[in-house]
Design an enzyme around this catalytic site. Sequence first.
Site, PDB file in Angstrom:
ATOM      1  N   ARG A  81     -57.864  23.577 -20.153  1.00  0.00           N
ATOM      2  CA  ARG A  81     -59.021  23.867 -19.358  1.00  0.00           C
ATOM      3  C   ARG A  81     -59.918  25.274 -19.968  1.00  0.00           C
ATOM      4  O   ARG A  81     -59.131  26.178 -19.946  1.00  0.00           O
ATOM      5  CB  ARG A  81     -58.835  24.196 -17.742  1.00  0.00           C
ATOM      6  CG  ARG A  81     -58.511  23.009 -17.198  1.00  0.00           C
ATOM      7  CD  ARG A  81     -59.608  22.091 -17.095  1.00  0.00           C
ATOM      8  NE  ARG A  81     -59.433  21.114 -16.140  1.00  0.00           N
ATOM      9  CZ  ARG A  81     -59.046  19.599 -16.788  1.00  0.00           C
ATOM     10  NH1 ARG A  81     -58.964  19.626 -18.258  1.00  0.00           N
ATOM     11  NH2 ARG A  81     -58.870  18.617 -16.362  1.00  0.00           N
TER      12      ARG A  81
ATOM     13  N   LYS B 248     -59.757   9.732 -27.932  1.00  0.00           N
ATOM     14  CA  LYS B 248     -58.727   9.138 -27.118  1.00  0.00           C
ATOM     15  C   LYS B 248     -59.006   8.040 -26.185  1.00  0.00           C
ATOM     16  O   LYS B 248     -59.850   8.358 -25.330  1.00  0.00           O
ATOM     17  CB  LYS B 248     -57.862  10.150 -26.368  1.00  0.00           C
ATOM     18  CG  LYS B 248     -56.810   9.734 -25.660  1.00  0.00           C
ATOM     19  CD  LYS B 248     -56.045  10.876 -25.042  1.00  0.00           C
ATOM     20  CE  LYS B 248     -56.569  10.990 -23.434  1.00  0.00           C
ATOM     21  NZ  LYS B 248     -56.171  10.068 -22.497  1.00  0.00           N
TER      22      LYS B 248
ATOM     23  N   ARG C  22     -62.499  15.772 -18.799  1.00  0.00           N
ATOM     24  CA  ARG C  22     -63.541  16.241 -17.963  1.00  0.00           C
ATOM     25  C   ARG C  22     -64.234  17.648 -18.352  1.00  0.00           C
ATOM     26  O   ARG C  22     -65.509  17.507 -18.230  1.00  0.00           O
ATOM     27  CB  ARG C  22     -63.110  16.505 -16.436  1.00  0.00           C
ATOM     28  CG  ARG C  22     -62.903  14.883 -16.056  1.00  0.00           C
ATOM     29  CD  ARG C  22     -61.849  15.050 -14.805  1.00  0.00           C
ATOM     30  NE  ARG C  22     -60.492  15.370 -15.314  1.00  0.00           N
ATOM     31  CZ  ARG C  22     -59.345  15.154 -14.429  1.00  0.00           C
ATOM     32  NH1 ARG C  22     -59.562  15.247 -12.905  1.00  0.00           N
ATOM     33  NH2 ARG C  22     -58.248  15.584 -14.642  1.00  0.00           N
TER      34      ARG C  22
ATOM     35  N   THR D  27     -48.722  16.033 -17.210  1.00  0.00           N
ATOM     36  CA  THR D  27     -49.312  17.470 -16.959  1.00  0.00           C
ATOM     37  C   THR D  27     -49.873  17.727 -15.425  1.00  0.00           C
ATOM     38  O   THR D  27     -50.132  18.880 -15.140  1.00  0.00           O
ATOM     39  CB  THR D  27     -50.369  18.036 -17.843  1.00  0.00           C
ATOM     40  OG1 THR D  27     -51.071  16.833 -18.142  1.00  0.00           O
ATOM     41  CG2 THR D  27     -49.875  18.506 -19.336  1.00  0.00           C
TER      42      THR D  27
ATOM     43  N   ASP E 268     -62.650   8.964 -20.969  1.00  0.00           N
ATOM     44  CA  ASP E 268     -62.192   8.352 -19.503  1.00  0.00           C
ATOM     45  C   ASP E 268     -63.542   7.837 -18.966  1.00  0.00           C
ATOM     46  O   ASP E 268     -64.001   8.476 -18.117  1.00  0.00           O
ATOM     47  CB  ASP E 268     -61.648   9.394 -18.872  1.00  0.00           C
ATOM     48  CG  ASP E 268     -60.173   9.705 -19.798  1.00  0.00           C
ATOM     49  OD1 ASP E 268     -59.481   8.771 -20.054  1.00  0.00           O
ATOM     50  OD2 ASP E 268     -59.531  10.738 -19.584  1.00  0.00           O
TER      51      ASP E 268
ATOM     52  N   LYS F 103     -49.748   4.530 -22.647  1.00  0.00           N
ATOM     53  CA  LYS F 103     -48.102   4.977 -22.065  1.00  0.00           C
ATOM     54  C   LYS F 103     -47.593   3.795 -21.769  1.00  0.00           C
ATOM     55  O   LYS F 103     -47.194   3.450 -20.566  1.00  0.00           O
ATOM     56  CB  LYS F 103     -48.444   5.837 -20.492  1.00  0.00           C
ATOM     57  CG  LYS F 103     -49.213   7.134 -20.861  1.00  0.00           C
ATOM     58  CD  LYS F 103     -49.522   7.928 -19.461  1.00  0.00           C
ATOM     59  CE  LYS F 103     -50.175   9.159 -19.770  1.00  0.00           C
ATOM     60  NZ  LYS F 103     -51.684   9.124 -20.112  1.00  0.00           N
TER      61      LYS F 103
ATOM     62  N   ASP G 286     -54.124   5.697 -25.677  1.00  0.00           N
ATOM     63  CA  ASP G 286     -53.103   6.405 -24.675  1.00  0.00           C
ATOM     64  C   ASP G 286     -52.763   5.513 -23.577  1.00  0.00           C
ATOM     65  O   ASP G 286     -53.545   5.420 -22.476  1.00  0.00           O
ATOM     66  CB  ASP G 286     -53.941   7.553 -24.166  1.00  0.00           C
ATOM     67  CG  ASP G 286     -53.336   8.281 -23.036  1.00  0.00           C
ATOM     68  OD1 ASP G 286     -51.992   8.026 -22.771  1.00  0.00           O
ATOM     69  OD2 ASP G 286     -53.892   9.117 -22.281  1.00  0.00           O
TER      70      ASP G 286
ATOM     71  N   ASP H 236     -41.975  -0.299 -20.065  1.00  0.00           N
ATOM     72  CA  ASP H 236     -41.549  -1.762 -19.726  1.00  0.00           C
ATOM     73  C   ASP H 236     -40.098  -2.135 -20.263  1.00  0.00           C
ATOM     74  O   ASP H 236     -39.567  -1.202 -21.131  1.00  0.00           O
ATOM     75  CB  ASP H 236     -42.634  -2.707 -20.305  1.00  0.00           C
ATOM     76  CG  ASP H 236     -42.679  -4.034 -19.343  1.00  0.00           C
ATOM     77  OD1 ASP H 236     -41.431  -4.471 -19.045  1.00  0.00           O
ATOM     78  OD2 ASP H 236     -43.802  -4.495 -18.797  1.00  0.00           O
ATOM     79  N   ILE H 237     -39.787  -3.280 -20.144  1.00  0.00           N
ATOM     80  CA  ILE H 237     -38.798  -3.784 -21.088  1.00  0.00           C
ATOM     81  C   ILE H 237     -38.508  -3.490 -22.433  1.00  0.00           C
ATOM     82  O   ILE H 237     -39.743  -3.828 -23.032  1.00  0.00           O
ATOM     83  CB  ILE H 237     -37.797  -5.093 -20.502  1.00  0.00           C
ATOM     84  CG1 ILE H 237     -38.746  -5.983 -20.897  1.00  0.00           C
ATOM     85  CG2 ILE H 237     -37.528  -5.323 -19.257  1.00  0.00           C
ATOM     86  CD1 ILE H 237     -38.337  -7.647 -20.601  1.00  0.00           C
TER      87      ILE H 237
END
Length: 243
Positions: free
Chosen positions: A193, A38, A223, A131, A16, A67, A65, A70-71
């Site tokens: 975590r 990812k 993270r 989550t 990320d 996600k 990832d 949509d149509i």
Amino acid sequence: MAVPAKVAERIMVALDYAEAGQARQLVEALQGIPCYMKVGMQLFYSAGPQFVLSLKEQGYKVFLDLKMHDIPNTVKGGSESVTRLGVDMFNVHAAGGKQMLEAAMEGVDKAISGSSHSLAKPIVIGVTQLTSTNQKVMNEEIGIEGSVEAAVLRYARLAQSAGLGGVVASPLEVVQIKEACGSDFVTVTPGIRPAGADIGDQSRVLTPAEAFAQGTDFIVIGRPITATQDPRSALESIIASIK
Ligand code: C5P
């Protein structure tokens, strides 16, 4: 599906980052550890397919990832495009409904049947409830009644009925999902975590060892690895905590 035996192969590191350069630094720091990478929307929207292709060239398994939601026709096209990239896994929101989920599978088949070179069939995963979502938010803001667990199970069954290979869910829901959908139905669990780590915006969390003890196939960790001074040591101690 045959779940990879080695622990590292079942850990998905969430890249990320805002830019390819930062993500590349992390990938270099983790070199030699056969974890899954990812790529989420932050990195993909800035670094694009090129970054995914570079991970594949380095031999990594990649979970894209994005996600999708949509149509059906648009999701079919999106699924076809990401399958052509050669990703090993990607996801779509189960909340998009059965027709949309089936369209995702059609997009995969279209990419594979239309490809001149051999493309591996990616595992398509349904997003159940994020989550970060707790029951109050789900009931009062999203407008879904009942418990988070019931909603997750309903989405898991829906995803399975549309031909998807598994779901993203909290590690706390794995046992029930496997009971409802069978042990081959893949679970990918963020909300992980290590003991004592900052929870951040996650809400339904377990430690890596606890998540695997629940029977999950893959854990997603961001993270607790990416926000540390020494990401390699962080990942190595996570792996050690599981063995
Ligand atoms: O930093 P952290 O470990 O919380 O990162 C979790 C990662 O998993 C993020 O990339 C987030 O987008 C992703 N994710 C999630 N919940 C889902 C699906 C994906 O947290 N249901």
